[in-house]
Design a protein around this motif. Structure first.
Motif, short mmCIF file in Angstrom:
data_model
loop_
_atom_site.label_atom_id
_atom_site.label_comp_id
_atom_site.label_asym_id
_atom_site.label_seq_id
_atom_site.Cartn_x
_atom_site.Cartn_y
_atom_site.Cartn_z
N LYS A 38 42.29 36.35 39.00
CA LYS A 38 41.70 36.15 40.32
C LYS A 38 42.12 34.79 40.86
O LYS A 38 42.35 33.84 40.10
CB LYS A 38 40.17 36.21 40.25
CG LYS A 38 39.63 37.52 39.74
CD LYS A 38 39.62 38.54 40.81
CE LYS A 38 38.94 39.81 40.33
NZ LYS A 38 39.02 40.88 41.25
N GLU A 39 42.20 34.70 42.19
CA GLU A 39 42.46 33.42 42.84
C GLU A 39 41.10 32.79 43.10
O GLU A 39 40.21 33.43 43.65
CB GLU A 39 43.21 33.64 44.17
CG GLU A 39 44.52 34.39 44.03
CD GLU A 39 45.54 33.65 43.19
OE1 GLU A 39 45.49 32.41 43.12
OE2 GLU A 39 46.40 34.31 42.59
N LYS A 40 40.92 31.54 42.70
CA LYS A 40 39.61 30.90 42.77
C LYS A 40 39.60 29.71 43.72
O LYS A 40 40.50 28.87 43.67
CB LYS A 40 39.21 30.45 41.37
CG LYS A 40 37.77 30.09 41.21
CD LYS A 40 37.46 29.86 39.73
CE LYS A 40 35.98 29.87 39.49
NZ LYS A 40 35.66 29.79 38.07
N GLU A 47 35.85 33.85 43.84
CA GLU A 47 37.13 34.43 43.41
C GLU A 47 37.60 35.49 44.39
O GLU A 47 36.80 36.24 44.95
CB GLU A 47 36.97 35.05 42.02
CG GLU A 47 36.74 34.02 40.95
CD GLU A 47 36.67 34.61 39.56
OE1 GLU A 47 36.39 35.82 39.43
OE2 GLU A 47 36.91 33.87 38.59
N PHE A 48 38.92 35.56 44.55
CA PHE A 48 39.54 36.50 45.47
C PHE A 48 40.67 37.24 44.77
O PHE A 48 41.27 36.73 43.83
CB PHE A 48 40.08 35.76 46.70
CG PHE A 48 38.99 35.07 47.48
CD1 PHE A 48 38.31 35.74 48.47
CD2 PHE A 48 38.63 33.77 47.18
CE1 PHE A 48 37.29 35.12 49.17
CE2 PHE A 48 37.61 33.14 47.86
CZ PHE A 48 36.93 33.82 48.87
N LEU A 54 42.22 34.16 49.69
CA LEU A 54 41.79 32.80 49.36
C LEU A 54 42.16 31.83 50.48
O LEU A 54 41.34 31.00 50.90
CB LEU A 54 42.43 32.33 48.05
CG LEU A 54 42.16 30.88 47.65
CD1 LEU A 54 40.67 30.61 47.47
CD2 LEU A 54 42.92 30.53 46.38
N ARG A 55 43.35 31.95 51.02
CA ARG A 55 43.80 31.08 52.10
C ARG A 55 42.90 31.22 53.34
O ARG A 55 42.50 30.23 53.93
CB ARG A 55 45.26 31.38 52.46
CG ARG A 55 45.88 30.34 53.38
CD ARG A 55 47.36 30.55 53.61
NE ARG A 55 47.61 31.76 54.35
CZ ARG A 55 48.23 32.84 53.88
NH1 ARG A 55 48.69 32.87 52.64
NH2 ARG A 55 48.40 33.90 54.64
#
Length: 62
Positions: A38-40, A47-48, A54-55
């Motif tokens: 996940k992108e955190k 989390e994304f 996320l951006r």
């Protein structure tokens, strides 16, 4: 032929066989469906599934 037909530009996901119309959609599909990491957000810890999500979140996260 599938529901929408098949053009020579269609790309197939190597992991699950899903057919997508272009490389950008294939990339997003792979991030969402197959990326276990996940992108955190460093600020709030949310989390994304994708870098793009996320951006967008970062613009409003304080």
């Amino acid at each position: 032929m599938g529901l929408f037909g098949s053009s020579s530009n269609d790309l197939k996901c190597k992991k699950c066989g899903t057919v997508l119309p272009d490389s950008e959609r294939l990339k997003k599909h792979q991030e969402k469906a197959h990326n276990k990491k996940k992108e955190k957000c460093r600020v709030c810890g949310t989390e994304f599934d994708t870098q793009d999500e996320l951006r967008k979140h970062k613009k409003n996260c304080k």
